[in-house]
Design a protein around this motif. Sequence first.
Motif, PDB file in Angstrom:
ATOM      1  N   TYR A 169      -0.187   7.613 -43.822  1.00 52.41           N
ATOM      2  CA  TYR A 169      -1.514   7.878 -44.993  1.00 52.41           C
ATOM      3  C   TYR A 169      -2.439   8.713 -44.444  1.00 52.41           C
ATOM      4  O   TYR A 169      -3.028   8.561 -43.253  1.00 52.41           O
ATOM      5  N   PRO A 170      -2.955   9.677 -45.304  1.00 46.97           N
ATOM      6  CA  PRO A 170      -4.098  10.526 -45.062  1.00 46.97           C
ATOM      7  C   PRO A 170      -5.431   9.830 -44.872  1.00 46.97           C
ATOM      8  O   PRO A 170      -5.525   8.755 -45.472  1.00 46.97           O
ATOM      9  N   PRO A 171      -6.260  10.295 -43.955  1.00 47.36           N
ATOM     10  CA  PRO A 171      -7.644   9.862 -43.974  1.00 47.36           C
ATOM     11  C   PRO A 171      -8.280   9.720 -45.572  1.00 47.36           C
ATOM     12  O   PRO A 171      -7.979  10.648 -46.418  1.00 47.36           O
ATOM     13  N   PRO A 172      -9.253   8.741 -45.945  1.00 46.61           N
ATOM     14  CA  PRO A 172      -9.671   7.859 -44.853  1.00 46.61           C
ATOM     15  C   PRO A 172      -9.234   6.585 -44.707  1.00 46.61           C
ATOM     16  O   PRO A 172      -9.815   5.618 -44.143  1.00 46.61           O
ATOM     17  N   ALA A 173      -7.993   6.473 -45.156  1.00 47.05           N
ATOM     18  CA  ALA A 173      -7.298   4.992 -44.913  1.00 47.05           C
ATOM     19  C   ALA A 173      -6.798   4.924 -43.324  1.00 47.05           C
ATOM     20  O   ALA A 173      -6.600   5.842 -42.587  1.00 47.05           O
ATOM     21  N   PRO A 174      -7.138   3.487 -42.973  1.00 46.09           N
ATOM     22  CA  PRO A 174      -6.992   3.221 -41.654  1.00 46.09           C
ATOM     23  C   PRO A 174      -5.709   3.367 -41.139  1.00 46.09           C
ATOM     24  O   PRO A 174      -4.668   3.299 -41.947  1.00 46.09           O
ATOM     25  N   LYS A 175      -5.651   3.670 -39.910  1.00 44.69           N
ATOM     26  CA  LYS A 175      -4.149   4.180 -39.202  1.00 44.69           C
ATOM     27  C   LYS A 175      -3.634   3.156 -38.323  1.00 44.69           C
ATOM     28  O   LYS A 175      -2.199   2.964 -38.114  1.00 44.69           O
ATOM     29  N   THR A 176      -4.248   1.843 -38.110  1.00 45.96           N
ATOM     30  CA  THR A 176      -3.886   0.838 -37.284  1.00 45.96           C
ATOM     31  C   THR A 176      -4.332  -0.620 -37.794  1.00 45.96           C
ATOM     32  O   THR A 176      -5.263  -0.639 -38.751  1.00 45.96           O
ATOM     33  N   LEU A 177      -3.479  -1.520 -37.655  1.00 46.37           N
ATOM     34  CA  LEU A 177      -4.031  -3.052 -38.143  1.00 46.37           C
ATOM     35  C   LEU A 177      -5.472  -3.377 -37.579  1.00 46.37           C
ATOM     36  O   LEU A 177      -6.010  -3.805 -38.478  1.00 46.37           O
ATOM     37  N   PRO A 178      -5.684  -3.250 -36.002  1.00 49.46           N
ATOM     38  CA  PRO A 178      -6.990  -3.600 -35.912  1.00 49.46           C
ATOM     39  C   PRO A 178      -8.072  -2.714 -36.583  1.00 49.46           C
ATOM     40  O   PRO A 178      -9.107  -3.231 -37.010  1.00 49.46           O
ATOM     41  N   GLU A 179      -7.869  -1.582 -36.934  1.00 51.95           N
ATOM     42  CA  GLU A 179      -8.763  -0.707 -37.533  1.00 51.95           C
ATOM     43  C   GLU A 179      -8.936  -1.277 -39.124  1.00 51.95           C
ATOM     44  O   GLU A 179     -10.197  -1.403 -39.847  1.00 51.95           O
ATOM     45  N   LEU A 180      -7.838  -1.722 -39.896  1.00 47.24           N
ATOM     46  CA  LEU A 180      -7.783  -2.223 -41.310  1.00 47.24           C
ATOM     47  C   LEU A 180      -8.501  -3.644 -41.049  1.00 47.24           C
ATOM     48  O   LEU A 180      -9.372  -3.770 -41.950  1.00 47.24           O
ATOM     49  N   ARG A 181      -8.438  -4.389 -39.951  1.00 47.87           N
ATOM     50  CA  ARG A 181      -8.800  -5.583 -40.045  1.00 47.87           C
ATOM     51  C   ARG A 181     -10.547  -5.252 -39.941  1.00 47.87           C
ATOM     52  O   ARG A 181     -11.292  -6.371 -40.572  1.00 47.87           O
ATOM     53  N   GLN A 182     -10.969  -4.591 -39.122  1.00 50.57           N
ATOM     54  CA  GLN A 182     -12.184  -4.362 -39.082  1.00 50.57           C
ATOM     55  C   GLN A 182     -12.922  -3.807 -40.288  1.00 50.57           C
ATOM     56  O   GLN A 182     -14.044  -4.110 -40.754  1.00 50.57           O
ATOM     57  N   LEU A 183     -12.248  -2.907 -41.003  1.00 46.81           N
ATOM     58  CA  LEU A 183     -12.514  -2.050 -42.255  1.00 46.81           C
ATOM     59  C   LEU A 183     -12.688  -3.425 -43.082  1.00 46.81           C
ATOM     60  O   LEU A 183     -13.713  -3.390 -44.012  1.00 46.81           O
ATOM     61  N   ILE A 184     -11.734  -4.219 -43.496  1.00 43.52           N
ATOM     62  CA  ILE A 184     -11.838  -5.158 -44.366  1.00 43.52           C
ATOM     63  C   ILE A 184     -12.895  -6.412 -44.160  1.00 43.52           C
ATOM     64  O   ILE A 184     -13.510  -6.850 -45.257  1.00 43.52           O
ATOM     65  N   ALA A 185     -12.993  -6.815 -42.934  1.00 41.92           N
ATOM     66  CA  ALA A 185     -14.193  -7.603 -42.466  1.00 41.92           C
ATOM     67  C   ALA A 185     -15.601  -6.921 -43.002  1.00 41.92           C
ATOM     68  O   ALA A 185     -16.322  -7.657 -43.716  1.00 41.92           O
ATOM     69  N   GLY A 186     -15.808  -5.643 -42.777  1.00 44.21           N
ATOM     70  CA  GLY A 186     -16.988  -5.122 -43.495  1.00 44.21           C
ATOM     71  C   GLY A 186     -16.940  -4.993 -44.812  1.00 44.21           C
ATOM     72  O   GLY A 186     -18.342  -5.311 -45.363  1.00 44.21           O
ATOM     73  N   ASP A 187     -15.982  -4.738 -45.655  1.00 53.73           N
ATOM     74  CA  ASP A 187     -15.987  -4.726 -47.080  1.00 53.73           C
ATOM     75  C   ASP A 187     -16.234  -6.210 -47.520  1.00 53.73           C
ATOM     76  O   ASP A 187     -17.094  -6.441 -48.535  1.00 53.73           O
ATOM     77  N   ARG A 188     -15.567  -7.201 -47.013  1.00 50.18           N
ATOM     78  CA  ARG A 188     -15.908  -8.444 -47.453  1.00 50.18           C
ATOM     79  C   ARG A 188     -17.371  -8.788 -47.403  1.00 50.18           C
ATOM     80  O   ARG A 188     -17.877  -9.605 -48.057  1.00 50.18           O
ATOM     81  N   GLU A 189     -17.965  -8.618 -46.121  1.00 49.35           N
ATOM     82  CA  GLU A 189     -19.297  -8.686 -46.026  1.00 49.35           C
ATOM     83  C   GLU A 189     -20.235  -7.839 -47.069  1.00 49.35           C
ATOM     84  O   GLU A 189     -21.291  -8.476 -47.614  1.00 49.35           O
ATOM     85  N   ARG A 190     -19.847  -6.894 -47.198  1.00 44.95           N
ATOM     86  CA  ARG A 190     -20.471  -5.986 -48.030  1.00 44.95           C
ATOM     87  C   ARG A 190     -20.617  -6.439 -49.691  1.00 44.95           C
ATOM     88  O   ARG A 190     -21.538  -6.347 -50.501  1.00 44.95           O
ATOM     89  N   GLY A 191     -19.348  -6.765 -50.200  1.00 51.57           N
ATOM     90  CA  GLY A 191     -19.143  -6.918 -51.435  1.00 51.57           C
ATOM     91  C   GLY A 191     -18.749  -6.181 -52.229  1.00 51.57           C
ATOM     92  O   GLY A 191     -18.514  -6.479 -53.393  1.00 51.57           O
ATOM     93  N   TRP A 192     -18.465  -4.903 -51.747  1.00 49.15           N
ATOM     94  CA  TRP A 192     -18.182  -3.890 -52.694  1.00 49.15           C
ATOM     95  C   TRP A 192     -17.609  -2.795 -51.527  1.00 49.15           C
ATOM     96  O   TRP A 192     -17.848  -2.795 -50.630  1.00 49.15           O
ATOM     97  N   VAL A 193     -16.844  -1.668 -52.224  1.00 50.47           N
ATOM     98  CA  VAL A 193     -16.292  -0.698 -51.670  1.00 50.47           C
ATOM     99  C   VAL A 193     -16.759   0.752 -52.487  1.00 50.47           C
ATOM    100  O   VAL A 193     -16.435   0.682 -53.503  1.00 50.47           O
ATOM    101  N   LEU A 194     -17.123   1.790 -51.687  1.00 54.19           N
ATOM    102  CA  LEU A 194     -17.123   3.141 -52.244  1.00 54.19           C
ATOM    103  C   LEU A 194     -16.125   3.990 -51.588  1.00 54.19           C
ATOM    104  O   LEU A 194     -16.203   3.980 -50.137  1.00 54.19           O
TER     105      LEU A 194
END
Length: 262
Positions: free
Chosen positions: A174-199
Motif C-alpha cells: 500500500y502507498p504511503p502514508p500507510a504503515p508497511k510493517t506490523l510493528p509500525e502499524l502497532r505503534q501508529l494505532i497506539a498513538g491514535d488511541r492515545e490521541r483519540g482522533w486521526v487526521l
Amino acid sequence: MTTGEPLERDTDYMVPALQRGLSILQMFGARQRSLGMTEIAERLGVSVSALYRIVHTLCEMGYLRKFGKNNYELGPQVVSDGFSYLTSRDLVDIGLPHLNALRDRTSLSCHLSIREQTDSLYLYRAFAAQRLSVNIPIGTRIPCHCTAMGRMLLTGLSEAELDSLYQHVRLDDYPPPAPKTLPELRQLIAGDRERGWVLHRSDYSTAIACVIRNHLGAVVAAINLSGPEAVMDNSGARDSYREALQQCARDISRELGAPSVD
C-alpha cells in the motif's frame, strides 16, 4: 403481448438448492428449536439424500448445528448475522440525523463505517453538495490501516488482538502514508488511541475521524469529516472541524448508551 403467448415467470429464475436451504432455516423458531433430517425432508417433500449436501453446507457455514445422531438446530452464525444487521441498522438510524446536521454545519462530507476483519465498511454518507466534495459510496470497503476511520476502528483492539488480526496480512503493498510493517502499524494505532482522533491526508483531500462507542464503552464504529485539502489546510479550521466531529461522536455514542464519552 398477444393472447396465448407464454408468460415469463419469476419462478424460472429461482435456484432450487438455495430455496431449500432458506426453507430449512425458516423451519426453526421459538416453537421448533430442533429437527431431524427425516422430518426436514418430509416437510419439504423430498428425500433425505436430496437434502444431505444442503444440510451439510449449512452446518459447515455455521447456520445449522448437528447434535445427537441426526438432529439439527440453528447454528451461531444465524445469531451473529442477525445481531450484526441489527447493530448496523441501529448505528445508521441513530447516526443519520447527527451526521446530516454535521454536514450542514460544516459543508463537509461525513461518513460512518464499521470494521469487518481488516476492512472499513462504509454504512452511511452525508454528502456535501459542493464542488470537490469527498463522496465514498455506501458499501465501499477500504483496508483499515489506509484511512482515518479505519485506523480509529483498530484502536478498539488490544495489542494482542491487533497482532492476531494482521499476523498473515501483507502491509507493504500500500502507498504511503500507510504503515508497511506490523510493528509500525502497532505503534501508529497506539498513538491514535492515545490521541483519540486521526487526521489523514491523501491526494487532494483530508479526513478527520474519531470513534463511536456502545453501551459497554466498546468501539463499534467510526465517523469522519472529509473535504478538499484547500478547505482543510488552515489549522484553525481543522481544530474547529475536529471539535465539531468529536461532539457529534459523543452525541451518537450517548444515544447508543455509552456510559461516558471522552
